[in-house]
Motif scaffolding. Sequence first.
Motif, PDB file in Angstrom:
ATOM      1  N   VAL A   5       0.840  -1.206   0.000  1.00 11.29           N
ATOM      2  CA  VAL A   5       0.000   0.000   0.000  1.00 11.29           C
ATOM      3  C   VAL A   5       0.873   1.254   0.000  1.00 11.29           C
ATOM      4  CG1 VAL A   5      -1.736   1.284   1.306  1.00 11.29           C
ATOM      5  CG2 VAL A   5      -1.884  -1.211   1.142  1.00 11.29           C
ATOM      6  N   LYS A   6       1.938   1.239   0.786  1.00  3.99           N
ATOM      7  CA  LYS A   6       2.847   2.395   0.861  1.00  3.99           C
ATOM      8  C   LYS A   6       3.581   2.595  -0.470  1.00  3.99           C
ATOM      9  CE  LYS A   6       2.443   3.260   5.327  1.00  3.99           C
ATOM     10  NZ  LYS A   6       1.770   4.421   5.818  1.00  3.99           N
ATOM     11  N   ILE A   7       3.973   1.475  -1.110  1.00  3.08           N
ATOM     12  CA  ILE A   7       4.656   1.567  -2.409  1.00  3.08           C
ATOM     13  C   ILE A   7       3.713   2.183  -3.446  1.00  3.08           C
ATOM     14  CG2 ILE A   7       5.699   0.252  -4.301  1.00  3.08           C
ATOM     15  CD1 ILE A   7       6.709  -1.746  -2.170  1.00  3.08           C
ATOM     16  N   ILE A   8       2.465   1.751  -3.433  1.00  2.00           N
ATOM     17  CA  ILE A   8       1.478   2.301  -4.367  1.00  2.00           C
ATOM     18  C   ILE A   8       1.267   3.792  -4.101  1.00  2.00           C
ATOM     19  CG2 ILE A   8      -0.948   2.197  -5.074  1.00  2.00           C
ATOM     20  CD1 ILE A   8      -0.752  -0.874  -4.660  1.00  2.00           C
ATOM     21  N   GLU A   9       1.264   4.193  -2.838  1.00  5.99           N
ATOM     22  CA  GLU A   9       1.140   5.620  -2.499  1.00  5.99           C
ATOM     23  C   GLU A   9       2.317   6.406  -3.064  1.00  5.99           C
ATOM     24  OE1 GLU A   9       0.630   6.085   1.722  1.00  5.99           O
ATOM     25  OE2 GLU A   9      -1.253   4.972   1.710  1.00  5.99           O
ATOM     26  N   LEU A  10       3.517   5.818  -3.032  1.00  8.40           N
ATOM     27  CA  LEU A  10       4.687   6.487  -3.617  1.00  8.40           C
ATOM     28  C   LEU A  10       4.520   6.657  -5.129  1.00  8.40           C
ATOM     29  CD1 LEU A  10       7.603   4.756  -1.654  1.00  8.40           C
ATOM     30  CD2 LEU A  10       6.800   7.116  -1.410  1.00  8.40           C
ATOM     31  N   PHE A  11       3.940   5.646  -5.779  1.00  7.92           N
ATOM     32  CA  PHE A  11       3.661   5.764  -7.217  1.00  7.92           C
ATOM     33  C   PHE A  11       2.683   6.908  -7.474  1.00  7.92           C
ATOM     34  CE2 PHE A  11       5.402   1.450  -7.847  1.00  7.92           C
ATOM     35  CZ  PHE A  11       6.071   1.626  -9.040  1.00  7.92           C
ATOM     36  N   PHE A  12       1.635   6.990  -6.661  1.00  4.94           N
ATOM     37  CA  PHE A  12       0.652   8.056  -6.831  1.00  4.94           C
ATOM     38  C   PHE A  12       1.272   9.423  -6.561  1.00  4.94           C
ATOM     39  CE2 PHE A  12      -2.524   4.812  -7.193  1.00  4.94           C
ATOM     40  CZ  PHE A  12      -3.581   5.416  -7.865  1.00  4.94           C
ATOM     41  N   ALA A  13       2.260   9.490  -5.695  1.00  4.45           N
ATOM     42  CA  ALA A  13       2.965  10.742  -5.410  1.00  4.45           C
ATOM     43  C   ALA A  13       3.993  11.056  -6.505  1.00  4.45           C
ATOM     44  CB  ALA A  13       3.651  10.670  -4.053  1.00  4.45           C
ATOM     45  N   ARG A  14       4.191  10.113  -7.452  1.00  3.87           N
ATOM     46  CA  ARG A  14       5.134  10.226  -8.566  1.00  3.87           C
ATOM     47  C   ARG A  14       6.558  10.474  -8.085  1.00  3.87           C
ATOM     48  NH1 ARG A  14       3.180   7.324 -11.917  1.00  3.87           N
ATOM     49  NH2 ARG A  14       4.157   8.208 -13.729  1.00  3.87           N
ATOM     50  N   THR A  15       6.935   9.770  -7.042  1.00  2.20           N
ATOM     51  CA  THR A  15       8.299   9.860  -6.542  1.00  2.20           C
ATOM     52  C   THR A  15       9.091   8.642  -7.019  1.00  2.20           C
ATOM     53  OG1 THR A  15       9.683   9.932  -4.564  1.00  2.20           O
ATOM     54  CG2 THR A  15       7.554   8.870  -4.330  1.00  2.20           C
ATOM     55  N   GLU A  16      10.338   8.880  -7.374  1.00  2.00           N
ATOM     56  CA  GLU A  16      11.192   7.800  -7.873  1.00  2.00           C
ATOM     57  C   GLU A  16      11.484   6.752  -6.805  1.00  2.00           C
ATOM     58  OE1 GLU A  16      14.663   9.321  -9.846  1.00  2.00           O
ATOM     59  OE2 GLU A  16      13.467  10.718 -11.029  1.00  2.00           O
ATOM     60  N   GLN A  17      11.256   7.108  -5.572  1.00  2.00           N
ATOM     61  CA  GLN A  17      11.447   6.166  -4.467  1.00  2.00           C
ATOM     62  C   GLN A  17      10.539   4.943  -4.654  1.00  2.00           C
ATOM     63  OE1 GLN A  17      13.761   6.382  -2.170  1.00  2.00           O
ATOM     64  NE2 GLN A  17      13.136   4.512  -1.129  1.00  2.00           N
ATOM     65  N   ALA A  18       9.418   5.118  -5.364  1.00  2.00           N
ATOM     66  CA  ALA A  18       8.493   4.009  -5.611  1.00  2.00           C
ATOM     67  C   ALA A  18       9.196   2.889  -6.369  1.00  2.00           C
ATOM     68  CB  ALA A  18       7.274   4.497  -6.391  1.00  2.00           C
ATOM     69  N   ILE A  19       9.986   3.240  -7.372  1.00  2.00           N
ATOM     70  CA  ILE A  19      10.717   2.241  -8.167  1.00  2.00           C
ATOM     71  C   ILE A  19      11.771   1.560  -7.303  1.00  2.00           C
ATOM     72  CG2 ILE A  19      12.223   1.883 -10.173  1.00  2.00           C
ATOM     73  CD1 ILE A  19       9.404   2.610 -10.980  1.00  2.00           C
ATOM     74  N   ALA A  20      12.472   2.338  -6.500  1.00  2.00           N
ATOM     75  CA  ALA A  20      13.505   1.766  -5.632  1.00  2.00           C
ATOM     76  C   ALA A  20      12.897   0.773  -4.643  1.00  2.00           C
ATOM     77  CB  ALA A  20      14.244   2.877  -4.893  1.00  2.00           C
ATOM     78  N   GLU A  21      11.762   1.134  -4.056  1.00  3.72           N
ATOM     79  CA  GLU A  21      11.097   0.239  -3.092  1.00  3.72           C
ATOM     80  C   GLU A  21      10.552  -1.013  -3.794  1.00  3.72           C
ATOM     81  OE1 GLU A  21      11.154   0.434   0.140  1.00  3.72           O
ATOM     82  OE2 GLU A  21      12.132   2.404   0.186  1.00  3.72           O
ATOM     83  N   LEU A  22      10.001  -0.824  -4.991  1.00  7.64           N
ATOM     84  CA  LEU A  22       9.494  -1.963  -5.765  1.00  7.64           C
ATOM     85  C   LEU A  22      10.634  -2.919  -6.111  1.00  7.64           C
ATOM     86  CD1 LEU A  22       6.873  -3.033  -7.139  1.00  7.64           C
ATOM     87  CD2 LEU A  22       7.655  -1.880  -9.213  1.00  7.64           C
ATOM     88  N   ALA A  23      11.772  -2.354  -6.520  1.00  8.56           N
ATOM     89  CA  ALA A  23      12.944  -3.165  -6.860  1.00  8.56           C
ATOM     90  C   ALA A  23      13.471  -3.904  -5.630  1.00  8.56           C
ATOM     91  CB  ALA A  23      14.035  -2.279  -7.458  1.00  8.56           C
ATOM     92  N   ALA A  24      13.498  -3.229  -4.497  1.00 11.55           N
ATOM     93  CA  ALA A  24      14.004  -3.869  -3.279  1.00 11.55           C
ATOM     94  C   ALA A  24      13.110  -5.024  -2.849  1.00 11.55           C
ATOM     95  CB  ALA A  24      14.108  -2.840  -2.156  1.00 11.55           C
ATOM     96  N   LYS A  25      11.808  -4.860  -3.017  1.00 13.30           N
ATOM     97  CA  LYS A  25      10.879  -5.870  -2.524  1.00 13.30           C
ATOM     98  C   LYS A  25      10.683  -7.020  -3.513  1.00 13.30           C
ATOM     99  CE  LYS A  25       6.635  -6.373   0.040  1.00 13.30           C
ATOM    100  NZ  LYS A  25       5.557  -5.681   0.732  1.00 13.30           N
TER     101      LYS A  25
END
Length: 148
Positions: A5-25
């Motif tokens: 849910v937090k990763i999806i929120e990062l995507f909605f915020a359009r922050t590149e951290q979303a990709i980093a978190e997705l890659a880590a997980k």
Amino acid sequence: MLEDVKIIELFFARTEQAIAELAAKYGSTCKRIANNILKCEPDAEECVNDTYLAAWNAIPPERPDPLRTYIFRITRNIATAKYHANTALKRNSYYDVALDELEECLTSASTIEQEVDAKELSQEIDRFLDSLDQEKQGYVCSKVLVLR
């Protein structure tokens, strides 16, 4: 690691951290899925990167639940498309060597035109020999054998 849910929120915020978190997980599992399909490490890595791009372009407006299944399906689809593209462009490498070896055995040095000409010549020689009497045929054939 962050929850989906937090990763999806990062995507909605359009922050590149979303990709980093997705890659880590999920990155290592995505790479394993792609590598199992493609059997090629560089192609598998490319598919994983394409997966991240596809997720970036799809979220938002998509809100996948569960994220894990969504990401793995994207990876599988991209890897399968890459596999089909790779094998459509060339023959399957498992059979290349065998077919190359057979090619030397199966190909003829003469062309179809040469074979047709040889058959016509043979028929003309047969007609000529048929026009001769028995004694002359024997003479001509003996001369031909000497020339060989």
